[in-house]
Design an enzyme around this catalytic site. Structure first.
Site, PDB file in Angstrom:
ATOM      1  N   TYR A  80       0.818  -1.214   0.000  1.00  0.00           N
ATOM      2  CA  TYR A  80       0.000   0.000   0.000  1.00  0.00           C
ATOM      3  C   TYR A  80       0.850   1.262   0.000  1.00  0.00           C
ATOM      4  O   TYR A  80       0.332   2.370  -0.155  1.00  0.00           O
ATOM      5  CB  TYR A  80      -0.965   0.012   1.198  1.00  0.00           C
ATOM      6  CG  TYR A  80      -2.027  -1.042   1.035  1.00  0.00           C
ATOM      7  CD1 TYR A  80      -1.693  -2.383   1.178  1.00  0.00           C
ATOM      8  CD2 TYR A  80      -3.332  -0.728   0.692  1.00  0.00           C
ATOM      9  CE1 TYR A  80      -2.637  -3.372   0.988  1.00  0.00           C
ATOM     10  CE2 TYR A  80      -4.272  -1.711   0.502  1.00  0.00           C
ATOM     11  CZ  TYR A  80      -3.918  -3.029   0.643  1.00  0.00           C
ATOM     12  OH  TYR A  80      -4.849  -4.013   0.448  1.00  0.00           O
ATOM     13  N   ASP A 105      -3.190 -18.367   3.861  1.00  0.00           N
ATOM     14  CA  ASP A 105      -4.208 -19.133   3.131  1.00  0.00           C
ATOM     15  C   ASP A 105      -4.977 -20.038   4.088  1.00  0.00           C
ATOM     16  O   ASP A 105      -6.187 -20.188   3.993  1.00  0.00           O
ATOM     17  CB  ASP A 105      -3.618 -19.922   1.950  1.00  0.00           C
ATOM     18  CG  ASP A 105      -2.271 -20.550   2.233  1.00  0.00           C
ATOM     19  OD1 ASP A 105      -1.797 -20.449   3.386  1.00  0.00           O
ATOM     20  OD2 ASP A 105      -1.690 -21.156   1.318  1.00  0.00           O
ATOM     21  N   LYS A 116       2.229 -14.923   5.339  1.00  0.00           N
ATOM     22  CA  LYS A 116       2.561 -15.899   4.299  1.00  0.00           C
ATOM     23  C   LYS A 116       4.095 -16.051   4.310  1.00  0.00           C
ATOM     24  O   LYS A 116       4.789 -15.906   3.300  1.00  0.00           O
ATOM     25  CB  LYS A 116       2.041 -15.396   2.940  1.00  0.00           C
ATOM     26  CG  LYS A 116       2.155 -16.384   1.807  1.00  0.00           C
ATOM     27  CD  LYS A 116       1.163 -17.523   1.887  1.00  0.00           C
ATOM     28  CE  LYS A 116       1.427 -18.527   0.775  1.00  0.00           C
ATOM     29  NZ  LYS A 116       0.656 -19.770   0.929  1.00  0.00           N
ATOM     30  N   ASP A 151      -6.705  -6.648   4.451  1.00  0.00           N
ATOM     31  CA  ASP A 151      -7.711  -6.130   3.515  1.00  0.00           C
ATOM     32  C   ASP A 151      -8.580  -7.284   3.013  1.00  0.00           C
ATOM     33  O   ASP A 151      -9.817  -7.235   3.065  1.00  0.00           O
ATOM     34  CB  ASP A 151      -6.987  -5.434   2.355  1.00  0.00           C
ATOM     35  CG  ASP A 151      -7.899  -4.576   1.500  1.00  0.00           C
ATOM     36  OD1 ASP A 151      -9.121  -4.647   1.659  1.00  0.00           O
ATOM     37  OD2 ASP A 151      -7.373  -3.831   0.642  1.00  0.00           O
TER      38      ASP A 151
HETATM   39  O1  LIG Z   1      -8.686   2.526  -0.885  1.00  0.00           O
HETATM   40  C1  LIG Z   1      -9.348   1.765  -1.572  1.00  0.00           C
HETATM   41  O2  LIG Z   1      -9.924   2.122  -2.604  1.00  0.00           O
HETATM   42  C2  LIG Z   1      -9.550   0.339  -1.143  1.00  0.00           C
HETATM   43  C3  LIG Z   1      -9.136   0.108   0.276  1.00  0.00           C
HETATM   44  C4  LIG Z   1      -9.693  -1.127   0.835  1.00  0.00           C
HETATM   45  O3  LIG Z   1     -10.172  -2.012   0.159  1.00  0.00           O
HETATM   46  C5  LIG Z   1      -9.688  -1.296   2.280  1.00  0.00           C
HETATM   47  O4  LIG Z   1      -9.035  -0.554   2.985  1.00  0.00           O
HETATM   48  O5  LIG Z   1     -10.348  -2.230   2.745  1.00  0.00           O
HETATM   49 MG   LIG Z   2     -10.862  -3.691   1.320  1.00  0.00          MG
END
Ligand SMILES: O=C(O)CCC(=O)C(=O)O
Ligand SMILES: [Mg+2]
Ligand SMILES: NC(=O)C1=CN([C@@H]2O[C@H](COP(=O)(O)OP(=O)(O)OC[C@H]3O[C@@H](n4cnc5c(N)ncnc54)[C@H](OP(=O)(O)O)[C@@H]3O)[C@@H](O)[C@H]2O)C=CC1
Length: 475
Positions: free
Chosen positions: A160, A338, A237, A362
């Protein structure tokens, strides 16, 4: 000075002391409506928050809302490409606690995520996403009530960070060539591997500092849970990404067994202690054999290392943790990513806090939300030491935008988290009660309506669900 917004002239700032909010009776709270279904969800959620605070405190406490802009709305207010104006960043910094609807991120190009930017700019390093079942909520699972987990997702690093180059980018090509000619051949473990020249390339930094501050927060949260929920599972992982995801696991254990030594036991330590409790005369070798699958096939050096580990642990914690004392401490274990996706479905009641890196968290938070009723029931919080922004797990759900149809439950429950964070438990409890009763009465939006047996037809609108929650405050 703000450029295009004016802070309310009544109300006070939330401040922070030792990482915790200090909340006045009339806190000013900035909010971002959000793109897509934000237009439906935000008014519904705000209606519920205000009604709950009024009902709980009879005017003694009140949230003073401060509208700030991000995403499409910000471009309308501030001009083209002004997706995240300085005004908004300044307001969040000044007032400390904010709540937001979802913001759109284009796929494969265009602007980088505004949601991620807000987390990184404000150093909101812990994304906290509880997934808990509300009685009566329909679910695709047979026993959704068995899932009661809190995902603690590292929120500032991993992929990210957005350090990546698309295929054909001159800098990306230069990096690939440098790796192929200089670094990979110089490192014997990489053998003759070469990165294909037509690759896009991204970098995944996982730091010790970032990992440990996340795990520290998760451990502190575990200490506040009932004894039978005091468990932190490090999700990774690390079998494949040894020095990023594997390191996250190792740094997590290191943090837990140094800063929380008196209060925790690792799963492996519990086996060693348990073996000795079952047989006080057990030799080091037999204890090592019982904790290490395939022990007898190991080299003498590896066996010796496990002997040292067993003896070291017994010497260090037998007095404080032995004879069953470890059963009252936070259990720290780890699971490969997983595997945890299937474990939360097949053995949900064996898990409590799941500490994850950014990408795994996420994915996992959407999957866990699905078990307890879907993305309409997935709240979240982004927490730092001097700021917090509350937001749902889901995104903008564009196909439902503007139809007064979507479930506002996730943003409403994110507001419940915000009220609890502020110490306004009475208002939070009213909302939980109202929502639980509305669902139990089958007064639900389309997403829950279609899962119910028999299906609810017609479902409530987004705004009607908010009214139903408020109506059930008095049940
Ligand atoms: O920032 C985004 O567009 C997606 C972020 C995301 O999916 C989340 O933080 O769960
Ligand atoms: Mg998300
Ligand atoms: N923090 C944030 O602001 C986030 C932003 N995003 C962004 O949102 C945009 C859209 O992403 P997308 O992948 O479609 O994911 P979304 O989470 O927006 O929506 C996917 C599907 O999930 C269901 N859903 C979402 N929200 C709700 C809700 N409130 N109530 C009931 N069901 C819901 C709907 O399913 P169905 O139609 O089957 O009912 C919807 O079509 C992207 O730009 C993405 O980057 C994504 C995640 C987080």
């Amino acid at each position: 000075m703000y450029e295009r917004i004016t802070p309310p002239t009544v109300g006070d700032r939330i401040t922070f002391k030792d990482g915790e909010p200090v909340v006045p009776d009339t806190p000013i709270i900035p909010y971002i409506r959000g793109d897509g279904t934000g237009v439906d969800i935000w008014p519904a959620a705000q209606r519920v928050f205000d009604a709950a605070v009024a009902a709980a405190y009879g005017g003694k406490r009140e949230i003073v809302w401060f509208r700030v802009y991000a995403g499409d709305e910000a471009c309308e207010q501030y001009g083209t490409y002004q997706y995240l104006p300085n005004d908004t960043l300044k307001a969040i910094e000044e007032f400390g606690v904010a709540i937001k609807g979802p913001l759109t991120t284009p796929v494969g190009g265009g602007i980088r995520s505004l949601n991620v930017a807000l987390r990184q700019i404000n150093d909101l390093y812990a994304c906290v996403r509880p997934c808990k079942y509300y009685a009566g909520t329909p679910s695709p699972h047979r026993s959704p009530e068995k899932l009661d987990v809190i995902i603690y997702r590292e929120n500032t690093e991993d992929i990210y960070l957005g350090i990546e180059w698309k295929q054909g980018d001159p800098i990306g090509d230069q990096l690939i060539k440098y790796l192929n000619t200089e670094l990979i051949p110089a490192t014997p473990e990489h053998g003759k591997k070469q990165i294909p020249l037509d690759s896009g390339i991204g970098i995944k930094p996982i730091s010790k500092t970032g990992s440990q501050r996340l795990v520290r927060r998760a451990m502190k949260h575990a200490l506040r849970l009932p004894k039978d929920k005091q468990q932190v599972t490090l999700v990774h992982k690390g079998n494949i990404m040894k020095y990023t995801e594997g390191a996250f696991r190792d740094w997590g254990y290191e943090l837990a067994t140094s800063e929380f030594r008196a209060d925790c036991v690792t799963e492996r330590e519990s086996w060693i202690l348990g073996n000795k409790e079952a047989n006080p005369d057990l030799s080091t070798e037999d204890n090592a054999r019982q904790i290490e699958p395939g022990y007898d096939a190991l080299t003498p050096e590896k066996k010796a290392a496990i002997h040292t580990e067993v003896e070291g642990i017994l010497a260090a914690i037998w007095e404080t943790h032995g004879n069953g004392q470890w059963k009252d401490k936070i259990m720290v274990n780890d699971r490969i990513a997983d595997s945890i996706f299937q474990q939360i479905q097949t053995r949900p009641d064996e898990y409590s806090i799941l500490a994850t890196m950014n990408l795994n968290g996420d994915y996992l938070s959407d999957a866990a939300a699905a078990i307890v009723g879907g993305l309409g029931m997935g709240p979240g919080a982004n927490i730092g030491d001097t700021c917090a922004i509350f937001e749902a797990t889901h995104g903008t759900a564009p196909k439902h935008a503007g139809l007064d149809r979507i479930n506002p439950g996730s943003v409403i429950l994110s507001g419940v988290m915000m009220l609890e964070y502020m110490g306004w438990q009475e208002a939070a409890d009213l909302i939980k009660k109202g929502m639980g009763a509305a669902i139990a009465s089958r007064e639900v939006t389309y997403d829950l309506a279609r899962l119910m047996e028999p299906p609810v037809n017609p479902p409530l609108k987004c705004s009607e669900f908010a009214e139903a929650i408020v109506k059930h405050f008095d049940d």
